[in-house]
Design an enzyme around this catalytic site. Structure first.
Site, short mmCIF file in Angstrom:
data_model
loop_
_atom_site.label_atom_id
_atom_site.label_comp_id
_atom_site.label_asym_id
_atom_site.label_seq_id
_atom_site.Cartn_x
_atom_site.Cartn_y
_atom_site.Cartn_z
N PRO A 89 0.81 -1.22 0.00
CA PRO A 89 0.00 0.00 0.00
C PRO A 89 0.85 1.27 0.00
O PRO A 89 0.34 2.35 -0.29
CB PRO A 89 -0.83 -0.10 1.28
CG PRO A 89 -0.33 -1.26 2.03
CD PRO A 89 0.57 -2.07 1.16
N GLU A 116 1.79 -7.77 8.36
CA GLU A 116 1.73 -6.30 8.35
C GLU A 116 2.62 -5.67 7.30
O GLU A 116 2.65 -4.46 7.17
CB GLU A 116 2.09 -5.72 9.73
CG GLU A 116 1.37 -6.33 10.89
CD GLU A 116 -0.13 -6.39 10.71
OE1 GLU A 116 -0.69 -7.50 10.83
OE2 GLU A 116 -0.73 -5.34 10.46
N ARG A 153 -4.71 -8.36 -20.50
CA ARG A 153 -5.65 -7.98 -21.56
C ARG A 153 -5.07 -6.95 -22.52
O ARG A 153 -5.61 -6.77 -23.61
CB ARG A 153 -6.99 -7.53 -20.97
CG ARG A 153 -6.90 -6.30 -20.12
CD ARG A 153 -8.23 -6.01 -19.48
NE ARG A 153 -9.25 -5.61 -20.43
CZ ARG A 153 -9.27 -4.45 -21.05
NH1 ARG A 153 -8.33 -3.56 -20.83
NH2 ARG A 153 -10.23 -4.17 -21.90
N ASP A 168 -10.70 1.74 -24.56
CA ASP A 168 -11.12 1.64 -23.17
C ASP A 168 -11.08 2.95 -22.41
O ASP A 168 -10.33 3.84 -22.73
CB ASP A 168 -10.17 0.71 -22.42
CG ASP A 168 -10.64 -0.69 -22.51
OD1 ASP A 168 -11.83 -0.85 -22.72
OD2 ASP A 168 -9.81 -1.59 -22.38
N1 ADE Z 1 -1.06 -5.06 -0.02
C1 ADE Z 1 -1.92 -4.67 0.92
N2 ADE Z 1 -2.66 -3.63 0.52
C2 ADE Z 1 -2.25 -3.34 -0.75
C3 ADE Z 1 -2.62 -2.36 -1.71
N3 ADE Z 1 -3.58 -1.46 -1.48
N4 ADE Z 1 -1.98 -2.35 -2.90
C4 ADE Z 1 -1.00 -3.25 -3.14
N5 ADE Z 1 -0.60 -4.19 -2.27
C5 ADE Z 1 -1.22 -4.24 -1.09
#
Ligand code: ADE
Length: 228
Positions: A89, A116, A153, A168
């Site tokens: 994230p 985590e 794709r 697209d």
């Molecule tokens: N792992 C956990 N959350 C994630 C996200 N939002 N994007 C990519 N990998 C992740």
């Protein structure tokens, strides 16, 4: 052939999405090869541990560097020209442009974490860190399958008509797609816009561009209202 390797503790996660629809056909026609590599196979201690507690305290467990880095090395050994992407994230945001960029590589290796997160030192062994969006998934696997689907794709010859990918949503600098309608002409009192039944192609094209622009500016307004 484009290759995709997935480094994961849950190889079975990918069985069903890759056995459906476009990814299934792309794999069957030999346009892409997808292999999973089990990170746990590279664990170095007798309990096959892949996670440990964070230095400095705090909740949760982290992916240990030794098995993860060994699995990255195995992926690079199998495909020396692979581009290694860590799913996290805190990475940079995945976009359609990034998906297109990945199709130009010889192949990609997607590193999925659990718990985590990863020991920070693992970042030195990957080429790029990618996030799917500003939310936390329970692991990198759902992010990896979305990324891989978006890339597959776009590979040459995967979609029947090259126009489908080009036309697209997002292909044109973030401009959203226009609204689409199929039969019936009236559904529960909702009418298909007259212009689409007019047979006037210039007018239809103009209407579609106008609608796409309207949607895109509406989306931008919503996003700036929510501080995104
Ligand atoms: N792992 C956990 N959350 C994630 C996200 N939002 N994007 C990519 N990998 C992740």
């Amino acid at each position: 052939m484009f290759h995709a390797q997935i480094l994961t503790l849950f190889p079975e996660f990918f069985d069903s999405p890759l056995a459906c629809s476009i990814p299934k056909r792309a794999i069957a026609s030999g346009l892409v090869q997808v292999d999973t590599i089990q990170i746990r196979d590279f664990a170095t201690d007798k309990h096959s541990r892949v996670d440990d507690t964070p230095y400095g305290g705090g909740p949760g467990m982290l992916m240990k560097p030794e098995p993860v880095v060994a699995s990255i090395r195995e992926a690079r050994l199998r495909h020396p020209d692979t581009h290694v992407v860590m799913l996290t994230p805190s990475g940079s945001r995945f976009t359609q442009a990034k998906a297109l960029e990945f199709t130009e590589k010889a192949g990609i290796t997607l590193l999925c974490g659990r718990y985590e997160g990863f020991d920070e030192r693992i970042c030195d062994y990957v080429d790029e860190e990618i996030s799917l969006g500003d939310y936390v998934l329970s692991g990198g696997e759902p992010a990896a399958i979305c990324l891989l689907d978006a890339v597959i794709r776009l590979l040459p010859e995967v979609l029947g008509s090259p126009e489908s990918a080009v036309l697209d949503s997002f292909s044109e600098e973030g401009i959203l797609d226009w609204p689409h309608y199929t039969r019936p002409e009236v559904f529960e009192g909702k009418q298909v816009p007259d212009v689409l039944l007019s047979g006037n192609h210039a007018k239809i094209e103009a209407w579609r561009y106008e609608q796409a622009n309207l949607r895109s500016s509406k989306r931008r307004d919503e996003e700036s209202e929510h501080g995104q």
